[in-house]
Write an enzyme that holds these catalytic residues in place. Structure first.
Site, PDB file in Angstrom:
ATOM      1  CG  ASP A  68      -0.195  -0.469   2.408  1.00  0.00           C
ATOM      2  OD1 ASP A  68       0.763  -0.644   2.668  1.00  0.00           O
ATOM      3  OD2 ASP A  68      -0.468   0.353   3.407  1.00  0.00           O
ATOM      4  CD  GLU A 133       4.579   1.100   7.051  1.00  0.00           C
ATOM      5  OE1 GLU A 133       4.601   0.806   7.758  1.00  0.00           O
ATOM      6  OE2 GLU A 133       4.115   1.443   6.149  1.00  0.00           O
TER       7      GLU A 133
HETATM    8 ZN   LIG Z   1       6.595   1.968   3.832  1.00  0.00          ZN
END
Ligand SMILES: [Zn+2]
Length: 376
Positions: A68, A133
């Protein structure tokens, strides 16, 4: 022609704004399947995660990272479309170029290069990839780690591809992170007219000496690997906006970045002791976003340092500075954790970019680490 560059571009073209993965993990899994990597696609709520493993024995070297990316911000401010990778002046531009699709591409090409020479390597090679994340980090690495623990699978060494470098590729690697503990404090008083203070109870006046005491605490001096623990008030609010009203409540938000000299329990106890000593009527809610962790010098740090020296001709610096990363979820399982990736100067910014020549170099560094840890 560079395989790493090609793959990084293919990944950037997929619009994987957090928590979307946009097919990145499928691409990685398909690419590595013919080399003997067994894939587990693990979806937790709205988050795609991928666990790949080649081999069933230990030790396990796991490359860890995320597909992501953060949102682009105003697209018109970008010099080129953030999801159409473009090379200009030796730099590859695009959202995720530095954080961290180049590292993911380098993971894959490093495995390919290593397996060509060492098809019968020791132990196992794994990959732990999440698409959560940059978001709340609730259904990503932490859940995969729980899933691995439940299956009795252990990571020996985790190599996190976060952009750790500052001026030259490999000049800094992160071998730990400080802990992060936040608190929201509400001090209750009694609202009233400023002209009749005896009929009110001012929570600002009550709280100030306690806050001053907390802000002045020297928690520790840090140690060889960590700077001193720091307590910072980030928000403070009280009052109705009127100049003649004593507020009824004071709200304070604070955060501690703490070294391995402290525990979150110890910090909580001490903060409560100060507040209690000042006789405050308060509520305090805590949020621990990560324990501090440190990977002391050992095989992983040594392998990373040696591989960087071989490819880049420089001595790397070990650091525990910076924000938190998913390494905080892997370290508590007992794994050694090191973060090593490209330059971080442009991450999360408009016109994010990475040096094209760093892509192959990063792949060679990762291959060098694989050789040092798992060559037969
Ligand atoms: Zn990162």
């Amino acid at each position: 022609m560079s395989d790493t560059l090609d793959l990084a571009q293919e990944l950037i073209r997929r619009r994987s704004v957090t928590p979307e993965d946009a097919g990145c993990q499928q691409l990685i899994a398909e690419r590595l399947a013919p080399l003997g990597f067994e894939a587990h696609h693990l979806r937790f709520e709205d988050v795609d995660n991928l666990w790949l493993r080649r081999g069933s024995e230990g030790p396990v070297l796991a490359f860890a990272g995320h597909t992501d990316v953060v949102p682009t911000g105003p697209v018109e401010k970008w010099s080129s479309d953030p999801f159409q990778p473009q090379i200009r002046n030796g730099q590859l531009y695009g959202r995720g170029a530095a954080d961290m699709k180049s590292s993911i591409a380098a993971f894959v090409t490093a495995c390919e290069a290593f397996l060509k020479d060492h098809p019968d390597h020791k132990g196992s090679i794994a990959m732990l990839i999440t698409s959560d994340e940059e978001g709340p980090s609730v259904n990503g690495t932490v859940k995969v780690v729980e899933w691995l623990e439940a299956r009795g699978e252990k990571i020996t060494w985790a190599l996190v591809g976060e952009p750790s470098s500052t001026e030259r590729l490999g000049d800094v690697i992160k071998n730990g992170r400080r802990g992060s503990l936040s608190g929201v404090l509400r001090v209750r008083g009694q609202q009233g007219h400023v002209a009749y203070p005896h009929l009110a109870d001012n929570p600002v006046h009550r709280a100030l000496p306690a806050l001053a005491e907390l802000a002045a605490i020297e928690w520790d001096e840090g140690n060889e690997h960590f700077p001193p623990t720091s307590f910072q008030i980030s928000n403070i609010h009280a009052g109705t906006g009127a100049e003649n009203v004593i507020p009824g409540e004071l709200e304070v938000m604070f955060n501690l970045r703490f070294s391995t000299e402290q525990t979150d329990e110890g910090i909580r106890t001490r903060v409560h002791a100060v507040l209690d000593a000042h006789g405050l009527d308060y509520e305090l809610s805590w949020r621990l976003s990560g324990h501090p962790f440190l990977t002391a010098e050992g095989e992983l740090v040594e392998a990373a340092s040696a591989a960087i020296r071989e490819v880049m001709g420089l001595d790397t610096e070990l650091s525990t500075a910076g924000g938190t990363s998913d390494g905080r979820f892997i370290a508590p399982t007992g794994a050694q954790v090191v973060e090593l990736g490209p330059l971080n100067a442009s991450i999360h910014k408009i016109d994010e970019h990475v040096r094209v020549e760093d892509l192959d170099a990063l792949s060679r560094i990762y291959t060098g680490i694989l050789k040092r840890l798992l060559a037969d």
